[in-house]
Design a protein around this motif. Structure first.
Motif, PDB file in Angstrom:
ATOM      1  N   ARG A 140       0.904  -1.129  -0.144  1.00  0.00           N
ATOM      2  CA  ARG A 140       0.160  -0.012  -0.101  1.00  0.00           C
ATOM      3  C   ARG A 140       0.780   1.401   0.020  1.00  0.00           C
ATOM      4  N   ILE A 141       0.223   2.050  -0.673  1.00  0.00           N
ATOM      5  CA  ILE A 141       1.172   3.500  -1.060  1.00  0.00           C
ATOM      6  C   ILE A 141       0.346   4.639  -0.376  1.00  0.00           C
ATOM      7  N   SER A 142       0.683   5.578   0.320  1.00  0.00           N
ATOM      8  CA  SER A 142      -0.136   6.557   0.906  1.00  0.00           C
ATOM      9  C   SER A 142      -0.529   7.678  -0.112  1.00  0.00           C
ATOM     10  N   THR A 143      -1.554   8.096  -0.032  1.00  0.00           N
ATOM     11  CA  THR A 143      -2.141   9.168  -1.075  1.00  0.00           C
ATOM     12  C   THR A 143      -1.113  10.201  -1.283  1.00  0.00           C
ATOM     13  N   GLY A 144      -0.551  10.722  -0.296  1.00  0.00           N
ATOM     14  CA  GLY A 144       0.199  11.928  -0.489  1.00  0.00           C
ATOM     15  C   GLY A 144       1.763  11.542  -1.117  1.00  0.00           C
ATOM     16  N   VAL A 145       2.136  10.346  -0.897  1.00  0.00           N
ATOM     17  CA  VAL A 145       3.431   9.934  -1.517  1.00  0.00           C
ATOM     18  C   VAL A 145       3.119   9.759  -2.990  1.00  0.00           C
TER      19      VAL A 145
ATOM     20  N   LEU B 297      -5.893  16.829 -21.309  1.00  0.00           N
ATOM     21  CA  LEU B 297      -6.465  15.959 -20.044  1.00  0.00           C
ATOM     22  C   LEU B 297      -5.932  16.512 -18.736  1.00  0.00           C
ATOM     23  N   LYS B 298      -6.675  16.563 -17.687  1.00  0.00           N
ATOM     24  CA  LYS B 298      -6.575  17.105 -16.412  1.00  0.00           C
ATOM     25  C   LYS B 298      -6.445  15.839 -15.422  1.00  0.00           C
ATOM     26  N   ILE B 299      -5.419  15.563 -14.770  1.00  0.00           N
ATOM     27  CA  ILE B 299      -5.365  14.564 -13.696  1.00  0.00           C
ATOM     28  C   ILE B 299      -5.294  15.180 -12.343  1.00  0.00           C
ATOM     29  N   TYR B 300      -6.283  14.937 -11.459  1.00  0.00           N
ATOM     30  CA  TYR B 300      -6.394  15.845 -10.493  1.00  0.00           C
ATOM     31  C   TYR B 300      -5.826  15.031  -8.961  1.00  0.00           C
ATOM     32  N   TYR B 301      -6.006  13.959  -9.127  1.00  0.00           N
ATOM     33  CA  TYR B 301      -5.158  12.990  -8.110  1.00  0.00           C
ATOM     34  C   TYR B 301      -5.408  11.727  -8.076  1.00  0.00           C
ATOM     35  N   MET B 302      -4.683  10.700  -7.349  1.00  0.00           N
ATOM     36  CA  MET B 302      -4.784   9.414  -7.606  1.00  0.00           C
ATOM     37  C   MET B 302      -4.672   8.759  -6.062  1.00  0.00           C
ATOM     38  N   THR B 303      -5.401   7.774  -5.818  1.00  0.00           N
ATOM     39  CA  THR B 303      -5.531   7.066  -4.435  1.00  0.00           C
ATOM     40  C   THR B 303      -5.623   5.637  -4.757  1.00  0.00           C
ATOM     41  N   GLN B 304      -4.785   4.818  -3.687  1.00  0.00           N
ATOM     42  CA  GLN B 304      -5.035   3.568  -3.816  1.00  0.00           C
ATOM     43  C   GLN B 304      -6.218   2.926  -2.972  1.00  0.00           C
ATOM     44  N   VAL B 305      -7.060   1.933  -3.677  1.00  0.00           N
ATOM     45  CA  VAL B 305      -8.200   1.695  -3.043  1.00  0.00           C
ATOM     46  C   VAL B 305      -8.100   0.077  -2.504  1.00  0.00           C
ATOM     47  N   SER B 306      -7.241  -0.623  -2.995  1.00  0.00           N
ATOM     48  CA  SER B 306      -7.061  -2.011  -2.464  1.00  0.00           C
ATOM     49  C   SER B 306      -5.739  -2.437  -3.066  1.00  0.00           C
ATOM     50  N   VAL B 307      -5.593  -3.933  -2.552  1.00  0.00           N
ATOM     51  CA  VAL B 307      -4.321  -4.661  -2.757  1.00  0.00           C
ATOM     52  C   VAL B 307      -4.783  -5.822  -3.332  1.00  0.00           C
ATOM     53  N   LYS B 308      -3.780  -6.759  -3.810  1.00  0.00           N
ATOM     54  CA  LYS B 308      -4.063  -7.973  -4.257  1.00  0.00           C
ATOM     55  C   LYS B 308      -5.000  -7.902  -5.499  1.00  0.00           C
ATOM     56  N   PRO B 309      -4.760  -7.476  -6.624  1.00  0.00           N
ATOM     57  CA  PRO B 309      -3.470  -6.543  -6.732  1.00  0.00           C
ATOM     58  C   PRO B 309      -3.646  -4.899  -6.295  1.00  0.00           C
ATOM     59  N   PRO B 310      -2.552  -4.383  -6.272  1.00  0.00           N
ATOM     60  CA  PRO B 310      -2.593  -2.827  -5.900  1.00  0.00           C
ATOM     61  C   PRO B 310      -3.573  -2.263  -7.073  1.00  0.00           C
ATOM     62  N   THR B 311      -4.357  -1.713  -6.349  1.00  0.00           N
ATOM     63  CA  THR B 311      -5.567  -1.132  -7.450  1.00  0.00           C
ATOM     64  C   THR B 311      -5.535   0.422  -6.993  1.00  0.00           C
ATOM     65  N   PHE B 312      -5.373   1.367  -8.116  1.00  0.00           N
ATOM     66  CA  PHE B 312      -5.622   2.842  -7.927  1.00  0.00           C
ATOM     67  C   PHE B 312      -6.640   3.396  -8.632  1.00  0.00           C
ATOM     68  N   ILE B 313      -7.530   4.332  -8.147  1.00  0.00           N
ATOM     69  CA  ILE B 313      -8.173   5.339  -8.676  1.00  0.00           C
ATOM     70  C   ILE B 313      -7.725   6.640  -9.284  1.00  0.00           C
ATOM     71  N   ILE B 314      -7.660   6.815 -10.563  1.00  0.00           N
ATOM     72  CA  ILE B 314      -7.262   8.186 -11.054  1.00  0.00           C
ATOM     73  C   ILE B 314      -8.478   9.093 -11.450  1.00  0.00           C
TER      74      ILE B 314
ATOM     75  N   HIS C 199      -3.639  -2.280 -11.318  1.00  0.00           N
ATOM     76  CA  HIS C 199      -4.907  -2.097 -11.930  1.00  0.00           C
ATOM     77  C   HIS C 199      -5.151  -0.675 -11.607  1.00  0.00           C
ATOM     78  N   PHE C 200      -5.764  -0.146 -12.685  1.00  0.00           N
ATOM     79  CA  PHE C 200      -6.104   1.242 -12.572  1.00  0.00           C
ATOM     80  C   PHE C 200      -7.672   1.476 -12.822  1.00  0.00           C
ATOM     81  N   ILE C 201      -8.519   2.294 -12.055  1.00  0.00           N
ATOM     82  CA  ILE C 201      -9.561   2.527 -12.332  1.00  0.00           C
ATOM     83  C   ILE C 201      -9.874   4.172 -12.613  1.00  0.00           C
ATOM     84  N   VAL C 202     -10.230   4.594 -13.946  1.00  0.00           N
ATOM     85  CA  VAL C 202     -10.370   5.952 -13.945  1.00  0.00           C
ATOM     86  C   VAL C 202     -11.708   6.586 -13.977  1.00  0.00           C
ATOM     87  N   ARG C 203     -11.881   7.803 -13.173  1.00  0.00           N
ATOM     88  CA  ARG C 203     -12.907   8.257 -13.065  1.00  0.00           C
ATOM     89  C   ARG C 203     -13.280  10.038 -13.476  1.00  0.00           C
TER      90      ARG C 203
END
Length: 441
Positions: free
Chosen positions: A355-360, A382-399, A431-435
């Motif tokens: 898991r990676i903290s949102t700030g880092v 394209l504007k990317i506002y921020y990213m956060t990790q929402v789960s593991v196994k596998p590491p999954t991020f929402i952008i 894995h990435f989830i884009v919203r």
């Protein structure tokens, strides 16, 4: 917890593939009126009321047939039956119960597995109720009427299937065990590798008449860490036809990968990577499992100072979707480099749970965008506002972005590469989830 596995079985031409396609949501199986057209077993993931499971479509069961293709399909279906947690037995209301159905029912009763009896082709629920009750004679409980073609009665059917699944639970004791699946084509040395790892001949595949085990679980402890090795080689050769044998390994891989944390794909160094290897690797990748590629029988390959690099390039070309997987060249026979497998297992398992903290994470994202500006389309950036990790196994991020259509594959791959550069994630897919920023939940 791994997804339950549900096998769809029955004699040829009762509508198994039509039902499979309805549940899978797409035309995966070939649907024709010719009996026996589904020669390959095919699998897909299904979600019903929050319960996820994997369905297996089989060829038709005709145990009395002497036809070589039907015999092969019977062998495939037998493998699926042994692997499944629940069996969906499909029969045809238009023919009524025939001798072939009785024969299949006799086979299914011996499995001691939950069987859901499904009477298909009931296109008018009001006209055919009495015909359904004939199937009580099969001795498999209450028949459920459906029309796969018209998608009638599927809800009741799925409710019954899901009712047989084990209760979902989190076992802390089990969480401390790293479950490792050894997968690959037949005869690449999977059992030999486990035996070498454990230092003794522990995997003996018993040939009990009428049984074909899908896996042998072996527990092991090293340096205070507990492991469970899942071997998928426990298969009796029921056919001399190589193509048929290779089909079996796919469903074995599905079952084992569902249950594991770490997947070790064993490749035969003498053959190099094959289409079958890429299919099995794809199962692990799609399911987000940590992965290691072990090239076995390396001791008997003629080589020079360029041989290993050539193998690595071939693997990276054929498995371009999983460049993150570490590659290790071993010999299960001599033990060459086998001692390095535990270090790799521990590393990729830790990264799969990282898991990676949102700030880092966003510090890395901001730096990545500064080095390579997000793309624009028709003047709209394209504007990317921020990213956060929402789960593991596998590491999954929402952008979160201004428009999901603007984040193309190439820039998403760039972001993934920058994240891997910063945090490693060796051995695990990401894995990435884009919203859109306005989306919630």
């Amino acid at each position: 917890m791994s997804k339950p596995i549900v096998a769809i079985v029955g004699r040829p031409n009762v509508g198994k593939s039509t039902l499979f396609n309805k549940l899978a949501g797409e035309r995966i199986s070939i649907v024709e009126d010719t009996p026996g057209v589904t020669r390959d077993r095919i699998y897909a993931d299904v979600d019903w009321l929050g319960r996820e499971f994997t369905i297996i479509d089989t060829g038709g069961l005709e145990p009395e047939s002497e036809d070589i293709i039907l015999k092969q399909m019977y062998s495939q279906a037998e493998i699926a039956i042994e692997t499944a947690d629940v069996i969906m037995f499909i029969v045809d209301v238009k023919t009524g119960p025939i001798d072939a159905d009785v024969n299949v029912a006799n086979i299914l009763r011996k499995t001691k597995k939950p069987v859901v009896l499904i009477v298909n082709k009931v296109d008018n629920m009001r006209e055919n109720p009495m015909d359904i009750y004939e199937f009580y004679s099969l001795g498999l409980g209450d028949p459920i009427a459906v029309s796969a073609g018209q998608a009638l009665g599927l809800g009741d059917m799925l409710d019954e299937v899901v009712s047989h699944f084990p209760e979902e639970s989190k076992d802390e004791e089990e969480d401390n065990i790293i479950k490792v699946a050894i997968v690959g084509k037949p005869n690449v040395g999977k059992s030999s590798l486990i035996n070498k790892i454990l230092g003794e001949q522990r995997l003996i595949v018993s040939d009990v008449p009428g049984t074909t085990r899908d896996a042998v679980d072996t527990f092991y402890e090293k340096d205070g860490q507990k492991y469970m090795f899942i071997d998928t080689a426990g298969m009796r050769k029921k056919s001399k036809i190589k193509e048929d044998i290779e089909r079996y390994s796919i469903i074995r891989a599905v079952s084992a990968v569902e249950r594991c944390d770490v997947c070790i794909l064993v490749i035969n160094a003498q053959e190099g990577i094959t289409d079958q290897d890429t299919k099995i690797a794809g199962i692990a990748h799609e399911r987000g499992k940590a992965a290691i590629i072990a090239v076995n029988k390396w001791d008997i390959v003629e080589k020079d100072d360029k041989t290993m690099n050539k193998y690595i390039k071939d693997i990276e070309k054929e498995l371009a979707y999983m460049p993150y997987a570490p590659k290790i060249f071993i010999s299960a026979l001599t033990g060459q480099r086998v001692n390095k497998i535990f270090d790799n297992i521990n590393t990729v398992w830790q990264n799969n749970n990282l898991r990676i903290s949102t700030g880092v994470l966003n510090d890395v994202l901001i730096e990545a965008m500064a080095m390579n500006q997000p793309p624009a389309e028709k003047g709209r950036p394209l504007k990317i506002y921020y990213m956060t990790q929402v789960s593991v196994k596998p590491p999954t991020f929402i952008i979160f972005v201004n428009d999901t259509n603007l984040l193309h594959f190439s820039y998403r791959r760039y972001i993934e590469n920058q994240i891997r550069l910063a945090f490693g994630f060796k051995g695990t897919p990401i894995h990435f989830i884009v919203r859109n920023r306005s989306e919630r939940g």
